[in-house]
Design an enzyme around this catalytic site. Structure first.
Site, PDB file in Angstrom:
ATOM      1  N   ARG A 157       8.603  -0.888  14.270  1.00 47.23           N
ATOM      2  CA  ARG A 157       7.888  -0.764  12.992  1.00 47.23           C
ATOM      3  C   ARG A 157       8.838  -0.810  11.804  1.00 47.23           C
ATOM      4  O   ARG A 157       8.446  -1.176  10.700  1.00 47.23           O
ATOM      5  CB  ARG A 157       7.053   0.532  12.992  1.00 47.23           C
ATOM      6  CG  ARG A 157       6.182   0.699  11.762  1.00 47.23           C
ATOM      7  CD  ARG A 157       4.939   1.545  12.062  1.00 47.23           C
ATOM      8  NE  ARG A 157       5.241   2.839  12.640  1.00 47.23           N
ATOM      9  CZ  ARG A 157       5.460   3.940  11.925  1.00 47.23           C
ATOM     10  NH1 ARG A 157       5.438   3.900  10.604  1.00 47.23           N
ATOM     11  NH2 ARG A 157       5.708   5.096  12.542  1.00 47.23           N
ATOM     12  N   TYR A 191      -7.028  -8.464  -9.590  1.00 47.17           N
ATOM     13  CA  TYR A 191      -7.634  -8.983  -8.364  1.00 47.17           C
ATOM     14  C   TYR A 191      -8.748  -8.048  -7.898  1.00 47.17           C
ATOM     15  O   TYR A 191      -8.572  -6.818  -7.844  1.00 47.17           O
ATOM     16  CB  TYR A 191      -6.519  -9.078  -7.326  1.00 47.17           C
ATOM     17  CG  TYR A 191      -6.871  -9.481  -5.928  1.00 47.17           C
ATOM     18  CD1 TYR A 191      -7.612 -10.628  -5.645  1.00 47.17           C
ATOM     19  CD2 TYR A 191      -6.402  -8.726  -4.851  1.00 47.17           C
ATOM     20  CE1 TYR A 191      -7.889 -11.003  -4.346  1.00 47.17           C
ATOM     21  CE2 TYR A 191      -6.673  -9.094  -3.540  1.00 47.17           C
ATOM     22  CZ  TYR A 191      -7.419 -10.227  -3.293  1.00 47.17           C
ATOM     23  OH  TYR A 191      -7.694 -10.594  -2.003  1.00 47.17           O
ATOM     24  N   LYS A 233       0.084 -16.534   0.256  1.00 43.79           N
ATOM     25  CA  LYS A 233      -0.124 -17.662  -0.651  1.00 43.79           C
ATOM     26  C   LYS A 233       1.062 -18.630  -0.605  1.00 43.79           C
ATOM     27  O   LYS A 233       1.303 -19.255   0.418  1.00 43.79           O
ATOM     28  CB  LYS A 233      -0.376 -17.131  -2.055  1.00 43.79           C
ATOM     29  CG  LYS A 233      -1.459 -16.048  -2.164  1.00 43.79           C
ATOM     30  CD  LYS A 233      -2.834 -16.534  -1.805  1.00 43.79           C
ATOM     31  CE  LYS A 233      -3.942 -15.618  -2.278  1.00 43.79           C
ATOM     32  NZ  LYS A 233      -4.025 -14.301  -1.622  1.00 43.79           N
ATOM     33  N   ASP A 261       1.656  -7.450  -9.919  1.00 41.84           N
ATOM     34  CA  ASP A 261       1.196  -8.399  -8.911  1.00 41.84           C
ATOM     35  C   ASP A 261       1.740  -9.762  -9.344  1.00 41.84           C
ATOM     36  O   ASP A 261       1.243 -10.382 -10.287  1.00 41.84           O
ATOM     37  CB  ASP A 261      -0.332  -8.418  -8.823  1.00 41.84           C
ATOM     38  CG  ASP A 261      -0.837  -9.298  -7.675  1.00 41.84           C
ATOM     39  OD1 ASP A 261      -0.123 -10.259  -7.316  1.00 41.84           O
ATOM     40  OD2 ASP A 261      -1.936  -9.044  -7.164  1.00 41.84           O
TER      41      ASP A 261
END
Length: 392
Positions: A55, A108, A207, A182
């Site tokens: 992790r 967003y 993206k 962002d």
């Protein structure tokens, strides 16, 4: 080193490539130790790109983190299973019950939902502010304000914020305020967040970093002050990402520069064509003067990409459906940043936004201009307008 050269070389230290061209794909949950001393040493170094437990990451993770640091200029990068996870974990890292969050109104949609449905239930006070407020945000800062969240350009409506002005106010206040950006539209490339004063830069690496619409991934890159807090709290929240997904993002970085240039060139061609259409009321593209905050785009960004919007002059449900349904190259689908062109419509901004003077009946079309031939895309849109006009 120029940007394009950096994209080719970022994260390719020999300790990650082991003599090959690409960083080695290392999958792991358990990391084995031969003795107590080795295990104790790994435990001490567990936050320092050192193998400890799956992790915490493998060498594949570490290569990607280093690459993102090199691209964005941060002190550390945490990797998440998607962009929304990067956003929510970043907010949770710096907020607690009783704190106040200043959230940009053009954010967003899922970020807004997280504020309204999760943070509010945790006792975090949220104030939505005008994306064009700039240094005027000083009037909204409270004694308990701990985070200012920005998104530039804004989601769908593309307002460009005065990020340096907001950061200047945040740093001048008496509160210990963390400014989060962002930076997905900028891809960590078109805008350098830490040069403008940002503390944490968040991206949906789904993206442009991935670039091929086949990976879900998020990143949060932080400055030296914010990195230890972001790293440890994200780890405690259980956030991690697959080495296979990360390897796809590393591959995407190699072509990021050339892809962005083509996205930008084609999008500007389409936007200029749209600006002369009678069906179009306004172009919402940061490079256009008609876009709110265009002056900040000119000052702070070094280019654009394939994502922009436009407002229809006239429409009705039947006409809008006809416009969307018959597309050949523009497909309807969420997300963006891949090689394909996409189209979506937004009809309820007057209900979803507090600022921007959006009216009932306003229809915004968001386009992502992919890597297809631009003349084919323009022909597709032209036929779409013919269908739209036939229903008006």
């Amino acid at each position: 080193m120029t940007k394009d050269t950096k994209f080719v070389n970022a994260g390719r230290d020999k300790k990650f490539t082991q003599g090959t061209v690409n960083p080695v794909l290392q999958r792991a949950s358990t990391v084995l130790f031969d003795n107590v001393a080795e295990m104790k040493d790994a435990t001490r170094k567990r936050g320092e790109k050192h193998l400890f437990y799956g992790r915490r990451g493998t060498t594949t993770t570490f290569a990607f983190q280093q690459a993102m640091n090199e691209i964005e200029g941060g002190a550390g990068c945490y990797v998440y299973p998607c962009g929304t996870a990067a956003i929510t974990a970043s907010l949770l890292a710096f907020l607690k019950t009783g704190d106040h969050l200043l959230m940009v109104d053009s954010v967003y949609g899922p970020t807004r939902d997280f504020c309204d449905k999760v943070l509010a239930s945790f006792g975090v006070e949220v104030t939505y502010y005008d994306p064009m407020i700039g240094k005027g945000i000083a009037n909204l800062i409270q004694d308990n304000t701990k985070v200012i969240f920005t998104e530039s350009p804004g989601s769908i409506t593309m307002e460009v914020q005065d990020i340096p002005g907001i950061c200047e106010v945040a740093k001048a206040s008496n509160s210990d305020i963390t400014v989060i950006l962002d930076n997905t539209w900028g891809a960590g490339v078109l805008l350098q967040p830490f040069e403008l004063g940002v503390d944490v830069s968040v991206q949906a690496a789904t993206k442009y970093i991935g670039g091929h619409s086949d990976v879900m991934l998020g990143t949060a890159t932080a400055n030296e002050k914010s990195w230890p807090i972001l790293r440890e709290k994200s780890y405690l929240l259980g956030q991690c990402a697959s080495a296979d997904d990360i390897s796809l993002a590393l591959r995407g970085i190699r072509t990021l520069g050339v892809r962005l240039k083509q996205h930008q060139e084609s999008a500007m061609t389409v936007a200029n064509w749209l600006s002369n259409r009678k069906e179009v009321k306004q172009i919402l593209h940061p490079a256009f003067e008609s876009c709110a905050g265009h002056e900040y785009f000119e000052r702070d960004f070094n280019g654009s990409n394939g994502l922009f919007s436009f407002v229809l002059n006239n429409s009705n449900p039947s006409a809008l459906t006809a416009f969307l349904d018959g597309m050949h190259h523009f497909k309807m689908g969420f997300s963006w940043g891949g090689f394909e062109s996409l189209v979506l419509s937004y009809e309820n901004l007057h209900r979803e936004r507090n600022y921007g003077n959006w009216q009932a009946g306003d229809v915004v079309i968001r386009l992502h201009i992919g890597l297809e031939d631009v003349n084919d895309l323009i022909e597709d849109l032209e036929q779409g307008f013919e269908r739209l006009n036939s229903k008006l």
